[in-house]
Design a protein around this motif. Sequence first.
Motif, PDB file in Angstrom:
ATOM      1  N   GLY A 199      43.730  44.965  44.025  1.00 11.49           N
ATOM      2  CA  GLY A 199      43.493  44.258  42.920  1.00 11.49           C
ATOM      3  C   GLY A 199      43.467  42.491  43.229  1.00 11.49           C
ATOM      4  N   PHE A 200      42.433  41.908  42.534  1.00 11.67           N
ATOM      5  CA  PHE A 200      42.148  40.824  42.809  1.00 11.67           C
ATOM      6  C   PHE A 200      43.350  39.507  42.366  1.00 11.67           C
ATOM      7  CE2 PHE A 200      37.874  42.269  42.660  1.00 11.67           C
ATOM      8  CZ  PHE A 200      37.675  42.041  43.882  1.00 11.67           C
ATOM      9  N   LEU A 201      44.217  40.171  41.357  1.00 12.21           N
ATOM     10  CA  LEU A 201      45.507  39.339  40.881  1.00 12.21           C
ATOM     11  C   LEU A 201      46.704  39.622  41.532  1.00 12.21           C
ATOM     12  CD1 LEU A 201      44.310  39.379  37.198  1.00 12.21           C
ATOM     13  CD2 LEU A 201      43.829  37.721  38.752  1.00 12.21           C
ATOM     14  N   ASP A 202      46.423  40.672  42.646  1.00 12.05           N
ATOM     15  CA  ASP A 202      47.712  40.973  43.389  1.00 12.05           C
ATOM     16  C   ASP A 202      48.201  40.043  44.351  1.00 12.05           C
ATOM     17  OD1 ASP A 202      47.635  43.281  42.298  1.00 12.05           O
ATOM     18  OD2 ASP A 202      46.697  44.216  43.954  1.00 12.05           O
ATOM     19  N   GLY A 203      49.515  39.902  44.570  1.00  8.82           N
ATOM     20  CA  GLY A 203      49.975  39.013  45.662  1.00  8.82           C
ATOM     21  C   GLY A 203      50.388  37.529  45.253  1.00  8.82           C
ATOM     22  N   GLY A 204      50.429  37.459  43.882  1.00 11.76           N
ATOM     23  CA  GLY A 204      50.838  36.239  43.269  1.00 11.76           C
ATOM     24  C   GLY A 204      49.997  35.268  43.029  1.00 11.76           C
ATOM     25  N   PHE A 205      48.418  35.640  43.215  1.00  9.58           N
ATOM     26  CA  PHE A 205      47.563  34.635  42.953  1.00  9.58           C
ATOM     27  C   PHE A 205      47.686  33.885  41.585  1.00  9.58           C
ATOM     28  CE2 PHE A 205      43.946  33.673  40.127  1.00  9.58           C
ATOM     29  CZ  PHE A 205      43.105  32.681  40.956  1.00  9.58           C
ATOM     30  N   ARG A 206      47.785  32.331  41.835  1.00 11.43           N
ATOM     31  CA  ARG A 206      47.869  31.352  40.663  1.00 11.43           C
ATOM     32  C   ARG A 206      46.762  30.508  40.824  1.00 11.43           C
ATOM     33  NH1 ARG A 206      50.924  34.801  39.681  1.00 11.43           N
ATOM     34  NH2 ARG A 206      52.969  34.946  39.027  1.00 11.43           N
ATOM     35  N   THR A 207      46.245  29.916  39.613  1.00 17.50           N
ATOM     36  CA  THR A 207      45.050  28.953  39.678  1.00 17.50           C
ATOM     37  C   THR A 207      45.520  27.744  40.279  1.00 17.50           C
ATOM     38  OG1 THR A 207      45.445  28.475  37.531  1.00 17.50           O
ATOM     39  CG2 THR A 207      44.048  30.216  37.690  1.00 17.50           C
ATOM     40  N   GLY A 208      46.803  27.260  39.849  1.00 16.66           N
ATOM     41  CA  GLY A 208      47.264  25.853  40.004  1.00 16.66           C
ATOM     42  C   GLY A 208      47.017  25.066  38.705  1.00 16.66           C
ATOM     43  N   GLY A 209      46.227  25.656  37.789  1.00 24.22           N
ATOM     44  CA  GLY A 209      46.290  24.835  36.388  1.00 24.22           C
ATOM     45  C   GLY A 209      45.454  23.514  36.590  1.00 24.22           C
ATOM     46  N   GLY A 210      45.509  22.965  35.664  1.00 22.75           N
ATOM     47  CA  GLY A 210      44.755  21.544  35.380  1.00 22.75           C
ATOM     48  C   GLY A 210      43.426  21.446  34.925  1.00 22.75           C
ATOM     49  N   ALA A 211      42.920  22.744  34.468  1.00 25.24           N
ATOM     50  CA  ALA A 211      41.611  23.070  33.841  1.00 25.24           C
ATOM     51  C   ALA A 211      41.592  24.318  33.114  1.00 25.24           C
ATOM     52  CB  ALA A 211      40.537  23.110  35.042  1.00 25.24           C
ATOM     53  N   VAL A 212      40.612  24.532  32.194  1.00 22.06           N
ATOM     54  CA  VAL A 212      40.304  25.697  31.883  1.00 22.06           C
ATOM     55  C   VAL A 212      40.043  26.720  32.906  1.00 22.06           C
ATOM     56  CG1 VAL A 212      38.788  27.012  30.138  1.00 22.06           C
ATOM     57  CG2 VAL A 212      39.523  24.803  29.419  1.00 22.06           C
ATOM     58  N   GLU A 213      40.582  27.729  32.914  1.00 21.90           N
ATOM     59  CA  GLU A 213      40.160  28.692  34.230  1.00 21.90           C
ATOM     60  C   GLU A 213      39.769  30.112  33.558  1.00 21.90           C
ATOM     61  OE1 GLU A 213      41.124  27.356  36.905  1.00 21.90           O
ATOM     62  OE2 GLU A 213      42.676  25.860  36.673  1.00 21.90           O
ATOM     63  N   LEU A 214      38.725  30.429  34.233  1.00 17.12           N
ATOM     64  CA  LEU A 214      38.030  31.682  33.866  1.00 17.12           C
ATOM     65  C   LEU A 214      37.770  32.654  34.947  1.00 17.12           C
ATOM     66  CD1 LEU A 214      35.262  30.214  31.565  1.00 17.12           C
ATOM     67  CD2 LEU A 214      37.677  31.272  30.789  1.00 17.12           C
ATOM     68  N   ALA A 215      37.834  33.654  35.004  1.00 20.74           N
ATOM     69  CA  ALA A 215      37.650  34.703  36.191  1.00 20.74           C
ATOM     70  C   ALA A 215      36.825  35.597  35.839  1.00 20.74           C
ATOM     71  CB  ALA A 215      38.820  35.541  36.609  1.00 20.74           C
ATOM     72  N   LEU A 216      35.771  36.139  37.001  1.00 15.85           N
ATOM     73  CA  LEU A 216      34.744  37.066  36.966  1.00 15.85           C
ATOM     74  C   LEU A 216      35.081  38.063  37.970  1.00 15.85           C
ATOM     75  CD1 LEU A 216      32.016  37.678  35.842  1.00 15.85           C
ATOM     76  CD2 LEU A 216      30.853  36.284  37.779  1.00 15.85           C
ATOM     77  N   PHE A 217      35.234  39.248  37.841  1.00 20.72           N
ATOM     78  CA  PHE A 217      35.254  40.295  38.796  1.00 20.72           C
ATOM     79  C   PHE A 217      35.167  41.629  38.258  1.00 20.72           C
ATOM     80  CE2 PHE A 217      39.676  39.403  37.172  1.00 20.72           C
ATOM     81  CZ  PHE A 217      40.070  40.640  36.780  1.00 20.72           C
ATOM     82  N   HIS A 218      35.295  42.552  39.079  1.00 19.59           N
ATOM     83  CA  HIS A 218      34.975  44.135  38.768  1.00 19.59           C
ATOM     84  C   HIS A 218      36.001  44.830  39.298  1.00 19.59           C
ATOM     85  CE1 HIS A 218      31.773  47.182  38.246  1.00 19.59           C
ATOM     86  NE2 HIS A 218      32.657  47.982  39.073  1.00 19.59           N
ATOM     87  N   GLY A 219      36.983  45.331  38.241  1.00 20.73           N
ATOM     88  CA  GLY A 219      38.262  46.066  38.573  1.00 20.73           C
ATOM     89  C   GLY A 219      38.427  46.912  37.189  1.00 20.73           C
ATOM     90  N   SER A 220      39.533  47.702  37.435  1.00 18.10           N
ATOM     91  CA  SER A 220      40.141  48.871  36.606  1.00 18.10           C
ATOM     92  C   SER A 220      41.253  48.278  35.854  1.00 18.10           C
ATOM     93  CB  SER A 220      40.425  49.887  37.316  1.00 18.10           C
ATOM     94  OG  SER A 220      39.443  50.486  38.340  1.00 18.10           O
ATOM     95  N   GLU A 221      41.271  48.025  34.442  1.00 12.67           N
ATOM     96  CA  GLU A 221      42.502  47.593  33.625  1.00 12.67           C
ATOM     97  C   GLU A 221      43.191  48.787  33.648  1.00 12.67           C
ATOM     98  OE1 GLU A 221      45.056  47.579  31.268  1.00 12.67           O
ATOM     99  OE2 GLU A 221      43.181  47.943  29.979  1.00 12.67           O
ATOM    100  N   ARG A 222      44.416  48.808  34.027  1.00 11.24           N
ATOM    101  CA  ARG A 222      45.384  50.051  34.346  1.00 11.24           C
ATOM    102  C   ARG A 222      45.614  50.796  33.101  1.00 11.24           C
ATOM    103  NH1 ARG A 222      48.855  46.565  38.533  1.00 11.24           N
ATOM    104  NH2 ARG A 222      47.753  47.171  40.387  1.00 11.24           N
ATOM    105  N   SER A 223      45.880  50.216  31.977  1.00 12.63           N
ATOM    106  CA  SER A 223      46.183  50.866  30.770  1.00 12.63           C
ATOM    107  C   SER A 223      44.961  51.591  30.120  1.00 12.63           C
ATOM    108  CB  SER A 223      46.800  49.747  29.730  1.00 12.63           C
ATOM    109  OG  SER A 223      45.824  48.934  29.202  1.00 12.63           O
TER     110      SER A 223
END
Length: 203
Positions: free
Chosen positions: A137-161
């Motif tokens: 998962g691209f959001l695994d491992g405690g990924f954080r943006t750092g903030g300070g901007a409008v933060e968007l993401a683009l990726f290919h992945g499986s939403e678990r629910s």
Amino acid sequence: MRFLFFADLHLDAAFAWAGREGARRRRQAIRDAFTNILAFAGEIRPDAILCAGDLYEDDRVTADTGAFLRSRFEEAALPIYIAPGNHDFLGPQSVYERLDWPANVTIFESPDLTAVELAPGLRLWGAAHRAPAGTPGFLDGGFRTGGGAVELALFHGSERSSFDLQGDKKSPHAEFRPEEIEQAGLHHAFVGHYHVPAEQPWH
């Protein structure tokens, strides 16, 4: 800003069940859909076009399809951002690596989310599958943006629910939970992989 978002076209898909002529017609229909997407972009003039992977199928893609994509993207003359998925993963022999893409095309290459600035105070984080399976998962491992901007993401992945809703036609790739998007400091994620469109508060 305004975006045009799409994913999972699967250009050059086999459609083996459809017979030779039926498969050919379906592949052409996908090309036509891609052409229509870019024609629509020409009408509405979004600030960027976003593709969340599986644009083509790596094990079947032809040189002609690569040239077709390159030509159409160049003609679009709009910023285009691509996050490769599990079917169009970014490997040494992939179309993404073999072609000289026009300057308006950005292909995310890292298996980790990396940011590009779309405008002052607006960032887009993207990542690539580098193999056909086994991408964490691209959001695994405690990924954080750092903030300070409008933060968007683009990726290919499986939403678990929602995975069980896909029946037996999907395998889990780069799994994530919706709450991880907010926890990462992202305001929204544009995600591919599931073939039934869904719009949720965070993705």
